[in-house]
Design a protein around this motif. Structure first.
Motif: not given
Length: 147
Positions: A59-60, A63, A66-67
């Protein structure tokens, strides 16, 4: 006329070629009016003995991914020629997890990857991810070369 691609998968590895791979995938998906999936595998090997929570780690990492491709991801989602955009991140042994748990279920007709997803030293022992994908997938594989 050449083959029409309907589902394009971009294998992102965090290496120098990642942005070039994502950009190529975006361009081709738009031209082909194809669905697009960006995928990444967090190598589980360094964490296996530590009892790591792989769901939280994935999950981390999703993120962060995606950034790191934020502009490309936003462009893909805003492109009317691209019907669907996904980002999938899983933890596991890189080649097997990528091929069997991410790419196979997505069932793409084109996979785009970078030339070298591992350091030169690891390459000697396990072969590159791109070589594994070329040998094991039953769809077209486009390898983006480093500049």
């Amino acid at each position: 006329m050449g083959k029409q691609y309907t589902r394009i998968f971009a294998a992102l590895d965090g290496a120098k070629t990642q942005e070039a791979v994502a950009e190529r995938a975006l361009k081709l998906a738009s031209e082909e009016h194809a669905s697009l999936c960006f995928g990444h595998v967090v190598d589980s090997v360094p964490y296996e003995a530590a009892g790591t929570d792989f769901a939280a780690l994935s999950s981390r990492m999703q993120e962060q991914l995606e950034q790191s491709i934020g502009d490309i991801l936003a462009a893909a989602k805003a492109d009317p020629n691209i019907p669907d955009v996904q980002v999938i991140v899983k933890a596991g042994r890189i080649t097997e997890t990528l091929a069997e748990q991410i790419i196979a279920p997505y069932d793409p007709d084109l996979v785009i990857c970078g030339e070298r997803g591992l350091s030169n030293i690891k390459y000697v022992f396990v072969g590159s991810v791109s070589t594994y994908l070329i040998r094991n997938l039953r769809c077209d594989v486009l390898v983006v070369k480093q500049d």
